[in-house]
Design a protein around this motif. Structure first.
Motif, PDB file in Angstrom:
ATOM      1  N   THR A 124       0.878  -1.162   0.000  1.00  0.00           N
ATOM      2  CA  THR A 124       0.000   0.000   0.000  1.00  0.00           C
ATOM      3  C   THR A 124       0.926   1.225   0.000  1.00  0.00           C
ATOM      4  OG1 THR A 124      -0.139   0.284   2.396  1.00  0.00           O
ATOM      5  CG2 THR A 124      -1.713  -1.261   1.381  1.00  0.00           C
ATOM      6  N   ALA A 125       0.348   2.401   0.094  1.00  0.00           N
ATOM      7  CA  ALA A 125       1.175   3.611   0.080  1.00  0.00           C
ATOM      8  C   ALA A 125       2.129   3.677   1.273  1.00  0.00           C
ATOM      9  CB  ALA A 125       0.280   4.851   0.059  1.00  0.00           C
ATOM     10  N   GLU A 126       1.744   3.101   2.411  1.00  0.00           N
ATOM     11  CA  GLU A 126       2.543   3.242   3.633  1.00  0.00           C
ATOM     12  C   GLU A 126       3.085   1.933   4.199  1.00  0.00           C
ATOM     13  OE1 GLU A 126       3.435   6.194   4.901  1.00  0.00           O
ATOM     14  OE2 GLU A 126       2.385   7.089   3.200  1.00  0.00           O
ATOM     15  N   MET A 127       2.484   0.799   3.828  1.00  0.00           N
ATOM     16  CA  MET A 127       2.894  -0.483   4.406  1.00  0.00           C
ATOM     17  C   MET A 127       3.185  -1.488   3.301  1.00  0.00           C
ATOM     18  SD  MET A 127       2.721   0.024   7.734  1.00  0.00           S
ATOM     19  CE  MET A 127       2.791  -1.589   8.469  1.00  0.00           C
ATOM     20  N   GLY A 128       4.107  -2.391   3.594  1.00  0.00           N
ATOM     21  CA  GLY A 128       4.426  -3.460   2.662  1.00  0.00           C
ATOM     22  C   GLY A 128       4.546  -4.765   3.418  1.00  0.00           C
ATOM     23  N   LEU A 129       4.238  -5.855   2.747  1.00  0.00           N
ATOM     24  CA  LEU A 129       4.269  -7.181   3.353  1.00  0.00           C
ATOM     25  C   LEU A 129       5.004  -8.125   2.412  1.00  0.00           C
ATOM     26  CD1 LEU A 129       3.070  -9.052   5.625  1.00  0.00           C
ATOM     27  CD2 LEU A 129       1.212  -9.508   4.024  1.00  0.00           C
ATOM     28  N   LEU A 130       5.906  -8.904   2.960  1.00  0.00           N
ATOM     29  CA  LEU A 130       6.629  -9.933   2.222  1.00  0.00           C
ATOM     30  C   LEU A 130       6.373 -11.268   2.894  1.00  0.00           C
ATOM     31  CD1 LEU A 130       8.826 -11.137   0.329  1.00  0.00           C
ATOM     32  CD2 LEU A 130      10.514 -10.383   2.022  1.00  0.00           C
ATOM     33  N   VAL A 131       5.855 -12.215   2.135  1.00  0.00           N
ATOM     34  CA  VAL A 131       5.658 -13.583   2.608  1.00  0.00           C
ATOM     35  C   VAL A 131       6.497 -14.472   1.716  1.00  0.00           C
ATOM     36  CG1 VAL A 131       3.984 -15.431   2.970  1.00  0.00           C
ATOM     37  CG2 VAL A 131       3.317 -13.060   3.368  1.00  0.00           C
ATOM     38  N   CYS A 132       7.230 -15.409   2.321  1.00  0.00           N
ATOM     39  CA  CYS A 132       8.092 -16.291   1.531  1.00  0.00           C
ATOM     40  C   CYS A 132       8.483 -17.511   2.354  1.00  0.00           C
ATOM     41  CB  CYS A 132       9.349 -15.558   1.064  1.00  0.00           C
ATOM     42  SG  CYS A 132      10.444 -15.039   2.393  1.00  0.00           S
ATOM     43  N   THR A 133       9.245 -18.386   1.726  1.00  0.00           N
ATOM     44  CA  THR A 133       9.880 -19.492   2.423  1.00  0.00           C
ATOM     45  C   THR A 133      11.361 -19.178   2.523  1.00  0.00           C
ATOM     46  OG1 THR A 133       8.297 -21.082   1.526  1.00  0.00           O
ATOM     47  CG2 THR A 133      10.363 -21.968   2.380  1.00  0.00           C
ATOM     48  N   GLU A 134      11.870 -19.130   3.738  1.00  0.00           N
ATOM     49  CA  GLU A 134      13.298 -18.923   3.942  1.00  0.00           C
ATOM     50  C   GLU A 134      13.983 -20.281   3.944  1.00  0.00           C
ATOM     51  OE1 GLU A 134      13.082 -14.892   6.676  1.00  0.00           O
ATOM     52  OE2 GLU A 134      14.033 -16.675   7.508  1.00  0.00           O
ATOM     53  N   ARG A 135      14.973 -20.406   3.088  1.00  0.00           N
ATOM     54  CA  ARG A 135      15.760 -21.642   3.012  1.00  0.00           C
ATOM     55  C   ARG A 135      17.168 -21.331   3.493  1.00  0.00           C
ATOM     56  NH1 ARG A 135      12.179 -24.867   0.762  1.00  0.00           N
ATOM     57  NH2 ARG A 135      10.810 -24.115  -0.883  1.00  0.00           N
ATOM     58  N   THR A 136      17.522 -21.954   4.610  1.00  0.00           N
ATOM     59  CA  THR A 136      18.818 -21.713   5.225  1.00  0.00           C
ATOM     60  C   THR A 136      19.627 -22.994   5.193  1.00  0.00           C
ATOM     61  OG1 THR A 136      17.724 -20.178   6.739  1.00  0.00           O
ATOM     62  CG2 THR A 136      19.945 -20.866   7.313  1.00  0.00           C
ATOM     63  N   SER A 137      20.889 -22.856   4.817  1.00  0.00           N
ATOM     64  CA  SER A 137      21.788 -24.000   4.882  1.00  0.00           C
ATOM     65  C   SER A 137      23.124 -23.535   5.424  1.00  0.00           C
ATOM     66  CB  SER A 137      21.960 -24.642   3.501  1.00  0.00           C
ATOM     67  OG  SER A 137      22.514 -23.708   2.606  1.00  0.00           O
ATOM     68  N   GLY A 138      23.789 -24.426   6.140  1.00  0.00           N
ATOM     69  CA  GLY A 138      25.075 -24.074   6.725  1.00  0.00           C
ATOM     70  C   GLY A 138      25.538 -25.131   7.695  1.00  0.00           C
ATOM     71  N   MET A 139      26.288 -24.682   8.693  1.00  0.00           N
ATOM     72  CA  MET A 139      26.864 -25.582   9.689  1.00  0.00           C
ATOM     73  C   MET A 139      26.550 -25.068  11.089  1.00  0.00           C
ATOM     74  SD  MET A 139      28.630 -28.004   8.309  1.00  0.00           S
ATOM     75  CE  MET A 139      29.845 -28.503   7.142  1.00  0.00           C
ATOM     76  N   THR A 140      26.352 -26.001  12.006  1.00  0.00           N
ATOM     77  CA  THR A 140      26.215 -25.639  13.407  1.00  0.00           C
ATOM     78  C   THR A 140      27.605 -25.371  13.982  1.00  0.00           C
ATOM     79  OG1 THR A 140      26.438 -27.893  14.245  1.00  0.00           O
ATOM     80  CG2 THR A 140      24.204 -27.160  13.617  1.00  0.00           C
ATOM     81  N   ARG A 141      27.665 -24.871  15.205  1.00  0.00           N
ATOM     82  CA  ARG A 141      28.960 -24.650  15.879  1.00  0.00           C
ATOM     83  C   ARG A 141      29.767 -25.940  15.975  1.00  0.00           C
ATOM     84  NH1 ARG A 141      27.957 -20.681  20.996  1.00  0.00           N
ATOM     85  NH2 ARG A 141      27.593 -18.822  19.753  1.00  0.00           N
ATOM     86  N   ASP A 142      29.069 -27.058  16.071  1.00  0.00           N
ATOM     87  CA  ASP A 142      29.744 -28.348  16.193  1.00  0.00           C
ATOM     88  C   ASP A 142      30.155 -28.921  14.846  1.00  0.00           C
ATOM     89  OD1 ASP A 142      29.377 -28.259  18.964  1.00  0.00           O
ATOM     90  OD2 ASP A 142      27.413 -29.203  18.811  1.00  0.00           O
ATOM     91  N   GLY A 143      29.938 -28.164  13.768  1.00  0.00           N
ATOM     92  CA  GLY A 143      30.336 -28.625  12.442  1.00  0.00           C
ATOM     93  C   GLY A 143      29.339 -29.542  11.769  1.00  0.00           C
ATOM     94  N   GLU A 144      28.153 -29.651  12.338  1.00  0.00           N
ATOM     95  CA  GLU A 144      27.122 -30.485  11.740  1.00  0.00           C
ATOM     96  C   GLU A 144      26.391 -29.709  10.645  1.00  0.00           C
ATOM     97  OE1 GLU A 144      26.471 -33.721  12.517  1.00  0.00           O
ATOM     98  OE2 GLU A 144      28.198 -33.608  13.873  1.00  0.00           O
TER      99      GLU A 144
END
Length: 128
Positions: A79-99
């Motif tokens: 709208t003129a003053e507000m915006g909305l973003l809906v999505c699927t966040e896909r995260t990949s990486g490693m934990t502190r333990d290297g998993e």
């Protein structure tokens, strides 16, 4: 700073990737400085107010989660003053333990136009 909503969404996820790399400073620039902001992220902590939200991002940056964050299936509503973003966040990486870790979560981000620029005011994620 983003003057259209799509650029604001891009900036949000660029900052999210910097957060995963240990740097929360980009979030300070894209979030509203007003004290009515809020964040309910993947850690489950509910933060209200700019100081609490920024402190949470600093804690998340310090978690040592080296990885990437991608926003798939973006849907923007504006709208003129507000915006909305809906999505699927896909995260990949490693934990502190290297998993290895791969996580897909639902995400909603609310933006508000402030002085002609889109600023994040709320972010919420939850698992499927």
């Amino acid at each position: 700073m983003p003057i259209n909503l799509e650029d604001a969404a891009d900036a949000f996820y660029e900052a999210g990737n910097r957060l995963l790399a240990g740097d929360a400073t980009a979030f300070q620039q894209i979030w509203s400085e007003a004290d009515d902001i809020s964040h309910l992220g993947p850690t489950g902590v509910i933060c209200r107010g700019r100081q609490a939200v920024m402190e949470q991002f600093a804690r998340e940056a310090a978690m040592g989660f080296a990885g990437t964050l991608v926003a798939d299936g973006r849907q923007l509503v504006e709208t003129a003053e507000m915006g909305l973003l809906v999505c699927t966040e896909r995260t990949s990486g490693m934990t502190r333990d290297g998993e290895p870790l791969q996580l897909d979560i639902r995400s909603t981000t609310v933006f508000r136009k402030e002085q002609g620029q889109w600023k994040a005011v709320h972010h919420h994620t939850d698992r499927f």
